[in-house]
Design an enzyme around this catalytic site. Sequence first.
Site, mmCIF file in Angstrom:
data_model
loop_
_atom_site.group_PDB
_atom_site.id
_atom_site.type_symbol
_atom_site.label_atom_id
_atom_site.label_comp_id
_atom_site.label_asym_id
_atom_site.label_seq_id
_atom_site.Cartn_x
_atom_site.Cartn_y
_atom_site.Cartn_z
ATOM 1 N N ARG A 52 -61.653 -43.016 27.053
ATOM 2 C CA ARG A 52 -61.220 -42.291 27.788
ATOM 3 C C ARG A 52 -59.556 -41.895 27.484
ATOM 4 O O ARG A 52 -59.593 -41.172 27.768
ATOM 5 C CB ARG A 52 -60.372 -43.384 28.611
ATOM 6 C CG ARG A 52 -60.996 -44.216 29.968
ATOM 7 C CD ARG A 52 -61.598 -45.441 30.480
ATOM 8 N NE ARG A 52 -61.909 -46.192 29.386
ATOM 9 C CZ ARG A 52 -63.129 -46.925 29.257
ATOM 10 N NH1 ARG A 52 -63.795 -46.517 30.311
ATOM 11 N NH2 ARG A 52 -63.098 -47.454 28.535
ATOM 12 N N THR A 53 -58.731 -42.254 26.632
ATOM 13 C CA THR A 53 -57.573 -41.905 26.481
ATOM 14 C C THR A 53 -57.966 -40.437 25.708
ATOM 15 O O THR A 53 -57.468 -39.540 26.052
ATOM 16 C CB THR A 53 -56.543 -42.827 25.143
ATOM 17 O OG1 THR A 53 -56.435 -44.233 26.532
ATOM 18 C CG2 THR A 53 -54.872 -41.767 25.303
ATOM 19 N N LYS A 81 -58.395 -42.325 2.556
ATOM 20 C CA LYS A 81 -58.193 -41.635 0.576
ATOM 21 C C LYS A 81 -56.642 -42.302 0.213
ATOM 22 O O LYS A 81 -56.052 -42.023 -0.528
ATOM 23 C CB LYS A 81 -58.055 -40.186 0.177
ATOM 24 C CG LYS A 81 -59.762 -39.592 0.755
ATOM 25 C CD LYS A 81 -59.414 -38.486 0.172
ATOM 26 C CE LYS A 81 -60.355 -37.450 1.005
ATOM 27 N NZ LYS A 81 -60.721 -36.136 0.737
ATOM 28 N N ARG A 102 -53.442 -42.287 17.961
ATOM 29 C CA ARG A 102 -53.472 -44.049 18.514
ATOM 30 C C ARG A 102 -53.956 -44.302 17.120
ATOM 31 O O ARG A 102 -54.902 -43.702 16.167
ATOM 32 C CB ARG A 102 -55.268 -43.512 19.335
ATOM 33 C CG ARG A 102 -55.447 -45.124 19.178
ATOM 34 C CD ARG A 102 -56.078 -45.452 20.242
ATOM 35 N NE ARG A 102 -55.944 -45.732 21.837
ATOM 36 C CZ ARG A 102 -56.683 -46.058 22.813
ATOM 37 N NH1 ARG A 102 -58.013 -46.784 22.260
ATOM 38 N NH2 ARG A 102 -56.047 -46.069 23.987
ATOM 39 N N HIS A 130 -48.556 -47.728 25.948
ATOM 40 C CA HIS A 130 -49.770 -47.508 25.706
ATOM 41 C C HIS A 130 -48.765 -46.350 26.955
ATOM 42 O O HIS A 130 -49.379 -45.934 27.795
ATOM 43 C CB HIS A 130 -50.574 -47.572 25.707
ATOM 44 C CG HIS A 130 -51.562 -46.509 25.910
ATOM 45 N ND1 HIS A 130 -51.991 -45.353 26.145
ATOM 46 C CD2 HIS A 130 -53.321 -47.456 25.953
ATOM 47 C CE1 HIS A 130 -52.985 -45.096 26.943
ATOM 48 N NE2 HIS A 130 -54.223 -45.544 26.056
HETATM 49 C C1 NCD Z 1 -56.891 -49.967 26.776
HETATM 50 C C2 NCD Z 1 -56.285 -49.575 25.177
HETATM 51 O O1 NCD Z 1 -56.555 -48.439 24.126
HETATM 52 O O2 NCD Z 1 -55.108 -50.442 24.759
HETATM 53 N N1 NCD Z 1 -57.550 -48.609 27.195
HETATM 54 C C3 NCD Z 1 -57.244 -47.733 27.492
HETATM 55 O O3 NCD Z 1 -56.287 -46.768 26.907
HETATM 56 N N2 NCD Z 1 -57.747 -47.349 29.137
HETATM 57 C C4 NCD Z 1 -57.088 -51.390 26.935
HETATM 58 C C5 NCD Z 1 -57.616 -51.972 26.198
HETATM 59 O O4 NCD Z 1 -58.726 -51.097 24.868
HETATM 60 O O5 NCD Z 1 -57.797 -53.284 26.014
#
Ligand code: NCD
Length: 300
Positions: A52-53, A81, A102, A130
């Site tokens: 999703r993100t 590397k 991320r 997040h």
């Molecule tokens: C979350 C995350 O990555 O922290 N997911 C997300 O970004 N929608 C929650 C999760 O991974 O459980």
Amino acid sequence: MKHILSADQFSKQDLEKILTRAADMENILQKGGSKIAEGKILATLFYEASTRTRLSFETAMYRLGGNIISEADVQFSSQTKGEVLADTIRIVGGYADIIAIRSPNIGDAKLAAQYSPVPILNGGDGPAEHPTQALLDLYTIKKNFSKLGTQKLTVSFVGDLKYGRTVHSLIKLLRHFEGISINFVAPESIQIPEKYIQPNDTLINTLNSDILKNSDIIYDTRIQRERFEDLQDFLNVKDAFIFTPQLVNQMKASAILMHPLPRINEITLEVDTLPQAKYFEQAQNGVPIRMALIAESLGL
Ligand code: NCD
């Protein structure tokens, strides 16, 4: 240049501005998108699993008329590397106008911001934060409870509150609004870390009828398997809470059940069609929120 690194950085005024901009973006989406980011490039550097993100960041950029470059599989990244993040960021910052990142490491987004010539958007740094998810969560709450801040609301966080970074960021945002009571519902070993607790909050380790009946918002989370050092510790809590129709039917008709997704077994599929289930709508809100954030960070 506007980095988005932590939920700490926002004032209430900032939040209102972002939510308003996201609502504008939703209208723009209905009309087929915009061209305000034409000629701009978003780089997505995702060194940890994501669906999703990353995809909603990329969708957001396309809907704004921009383009994307993506490093979505750490296996094929020069990180394997041994390249240090600072170097990657300096280089990618020369290719793109904005970077979403991320990483499994706490503080990587902040580190990236120190070396980046362009805005950094934190798409999750290990178990820490997040912030863009928290903003889409807040947007979802505001859409369902338009009197947020002037109405009494009980919010119950359920699941992995220790490692759940979306919870950490969302709590910080909710503290800006009056009238909110917070329950933290988790087994002892994955309860909310001390630093997020305020005197009026309730900590409890069972998901009882009172919690179900009194909550306006239940924010459920996945037990974050990948963060546990000892597998047995994970196994001990992995089935701690499972939302079934029987539980969700005890919630108020006006209450909502949220989840950042992915869900594993903590909400059964039969719950999806109940009116309280808002997690798919919540995930859709990632696009207008991230359009708003990209536009604001680029000064568009
Ligand atoms: C979350 C995350 O990555 O922290 N997911 C997300 O970004 N929608 C929650 C999760 O991974 O459980």
